[in-house]
Design a protein around this motif. Structure first.
Motif, PDB file in Angstrom:
ATOM      1  N   UNK A   5      12.252  -3.552  -6.054  1.00  0.00           N
ATOM      2  CA  UNK A   5      10.999  -3.054  -6.626  1.00  0.00           C
ATOM      3  C   UNK A   5      10.237  -2.222  -5.619  1.00  0.00           C
ATOM      4  N   UNK A   6      10.278  -2.640  -4.335  1.00  0.00           N
ATOM      5  CA  UNK A   6       9.553  -1.906  -3.305  1.00  0.00           C
ATOM      6  C   UNK A   6      10.130  -0.510  -3.109  1.00  0.00           C
ATOM      7  N   UNK A   7      11.452  -0.366  -3.218  1.00  0.00           N
ATOM      8  CA  UNK A   7      12.099   0.919  -3.011  1.00  0.00           C
ATOM      9  C   UNK A   7      11.682   1.915  -4.086  1.00  0.00           C
ATOM     10  N   UNK A   8      11.420   1.446  -5.284  1.00  0.00           N
ATOM     11  CA  UNK A   8      11.141   2.322  -6.404  1.00  0.00           C
ATOM     12  C   UNK A   8       9.698   2.832  -6.443  1.00  0.00           C
ATOM     13  N   UNK A   9       8.814   2.224  -5.707  1.00  0.00           N
ATOM     14  CA  UNK A   9       7.413   2.616  -5.816  1.00  0.00           C
ATOM     15  C   UNK A   9       7.159   3.943  -5.104  1.00  0.00           C
ATOM     16  N   UNK A  10       6.080   4.604  -5.475  1.00  0.00           N
ATOM     17  CA  UNK A  10       5.687   5.871  -4.857  1.00  0.00           C
ATOM     18  C   UNK A  10       4.234   5.773  -4.413  1.00  0.00           C
ATOM     19  N   UNK A  11       3.752   6.869  -3.806  1.00  0.00           N
ATOM     20  CA  UNK A  11       2.359   6.889  -3.346  1.00  0.00           C
ATOM     21  C   UNK A  11       1.395   6.557  -4.482  1.00  0.00           C
ATOM     22  N   UNK A  12       1.682   7.080  -5.679  1.00  0.00           N
ATOM     23  CA  UNK A  12       0.764   6.867  -6.802  1.00  0.00           C
ATOM     24  C   UNK A  12       0.586   5.383  -7.122  1.00  0.00           C
ATOM     25  N   UNK A  13       1.639   4.597  -6.861  1.00  0.00           N
ATOM     26  CA  UNK A  13       1.538   3.163  -7.153  1.00  0.00           C
ATOM     27  C   UNK A  13       0.518   2.463  -6.257  1.00  0.00           C
ATOM     28  N   UNK A  14       0.195   3.093  -5.119  1.00  0.00           N
ATOM     29  CA  UNK A  14      -0.766   2.480  -4.196  1.00  0.00           C
ATOM     30  C   UNK A  14      -2.168   3.078  -4.334  1.00  0.00           C
ATOM     31  N   UNK A  39       2.937   3.682   2.660  1.00  0.00           N
ATOM     32  CA  UNK A  39       3.193   2.367   2.058  1.00  0.00           C
ATOM     33  C   UNK A  39       4.541   2.260   1.334  1.00  0.00           C
ATOM     34  N   UNK A  40       4.911   3.235   0.497  1.00  0.00           N
ATOM     35  CA  UNK A  40       6.191   3.099  -0.218  1.00  0.00           C
ATOM     36  C   UNK A  40       7.392   3.070   0.717  1.00  0.00           C
ATOM     37  N   UNK A  41       7.232   3.614   1.918  1.00  0.00           N
ATOM     38  CA  UNK A  41       8.352   3.695   2.863  1.00  0.00           C
ATOM     39  C   UNK A  41       8.535   2.407   3.662  1.00  0.00           C
TER      40      UNK A  41
END
Length: 341
Positions: A5-14, A39-41
């Motif tokens: 799940x963490x790999x799939x997130x992007x900046x917009x998710x934060x 954060x997504x990285x």
């Protein structure tokens, strides 16, 4: 499953749904954007990230991050963060503070979090002024700074955040600049990778009450002469082509020496940066490099290993359970001398 799940997130998710309310031109915008980009990285599930702040302009930060967050009381973010991390070591806990919140009202709390080596990241925004309360001088204001609370000029000797962290025994110390996105993102990633307290001073402009305080470091035209970019294993060299200079030490005292573009800086006596130097004295000398006599070091000044607070705490808990069993809290509360009123 959580890592996927963490790999799939992007900046917009934060990015939260809150309107960002800082003054136009404030350096906080850039810091927020870069934290959200990094954060997504990091590979940490969003639900395992917590931002904790105290009071001040910088302390609005948790509202703008789509993670867990605590907007606490003045100067106490390190204490709250210590409790959060000690009770749930798996969380990624970030402290956001300013020079007034962290080094004046919260100086005592910041000190103890750093010396305990709690595994958390501390982002200290340094604009050398109190912004939220309309421009009083702060612990990092330069001598002579004229404000509403120092109409004849500040007479206090300022605190240097890097020297403060070093004196507290910080195991990771770095400095970056609000407008240098690439450098800031590198520093944030390094801070997250470090196991222990990672202290990051971010030079940040307050366009309303202390505009231009970091101009020579923010301006790309003057940054090369006014800053010293630290790279582990690389000589301390700064300046544009044709104006190269290096930092040499003699009996622990730094000096600036001129270099030709084709000079071997090490052969000329320039110091090679060692962020892992066992003795803190090396980073201590770097911390004395101040404008205008020296370039201001940016990057990682110190990165060493030491046991973390939560690891040692958990070891004690495990030891006690192994020796005495899990125990019974209710029985403990009703043991010994008790009274009925």
């Amino acid at each position: 499953m959580a890592a996927d799940a963490a790999v799939k997130v992007s900046r917009k998710d934060f990015v939260s749904d809150q309107d960002v309310r800082w003054c136009p031109g404030c350096g906080d915008y850039s810091i927020l954007a870069n934290v959200q980009r990094v954060m997504p990285e990091l590979g940490v599930p969003r639900e395992n990230v917590v931002f904790v702040s105290g009071i001040g302009c910088s302390s609005r930060f948790p509202y703008y991050m789509n993670t867990y967050g605590f907007h606490t009381i003045h100067g106490r973010a390190p204490a709250f963060a210590t409790g959060i991390k000690a009770s749930n070591p798996d969380l990624s806990v970030w402290i956001v503070t300013g020079d007034g919140d962290g080094l004046s009202i919260g100086g005592n709390h910041l000190l103890h979090t750093i010396r305990r080596n709690v595994n958390t990241q501390i982002l200290l925004f340094n604009n050398k002024i109190y912004g939220l309360t309309k421009g009083q001088y702060s612990p990092t204001s330069d001598i002579g700074t004229k404000t509403k609370s120092t109409p004849q000029g500040a007479i206090d000797h300022p605190i240097d955040p890097i020297s403060f962290a070093l004196g507290c025994g910080a195991t990771f110390i770095a400095r970056t600049i609000d407008v240098d996105a690439k450098h800031m993102q590198q520093v944030l990633k390094r801070a997250h990778e470090h196991k222990g307290t990672a202290f990051v001073e971010i030079l940040q402009n307050c366009p309303v009450f202390n505009d231009g305080i970091w101009d020579e470091l923010q301006d790309r035209k003057t940054r090369a002469q006014s800053s010293l970019v630290l790279e582990h294993g690389e000589p301390l060299v700064f300046g544009p082509p044709g104006e190269k200079k290096g930092i040499a030490f003699s009996s622990g005292i730094p000096s600036v020496i001129d270099l030709a573009d084709d000079d071997d800086p090490v052969a000329k006596g320039v110091v090679v940066h060692d962020e892992q130097a066992p003795a803190a004295s090396y980073a201590g000398v770097l911390a004395t490099l101040q404008r205008p006599d020296f370039p201001l070091p940016v990057g990682v000044l110190r990165a060493v290993e030491k046991p973390t607070y939560e690891d040692d705490l958990q070891a004690q808990v495990d030891s006690a359970i192994a020796e005495r069993g899990k125990g019974d809290l209710k029985a403990l509360l009703h043991s010994g001398d008790t009274w009925q009123i």
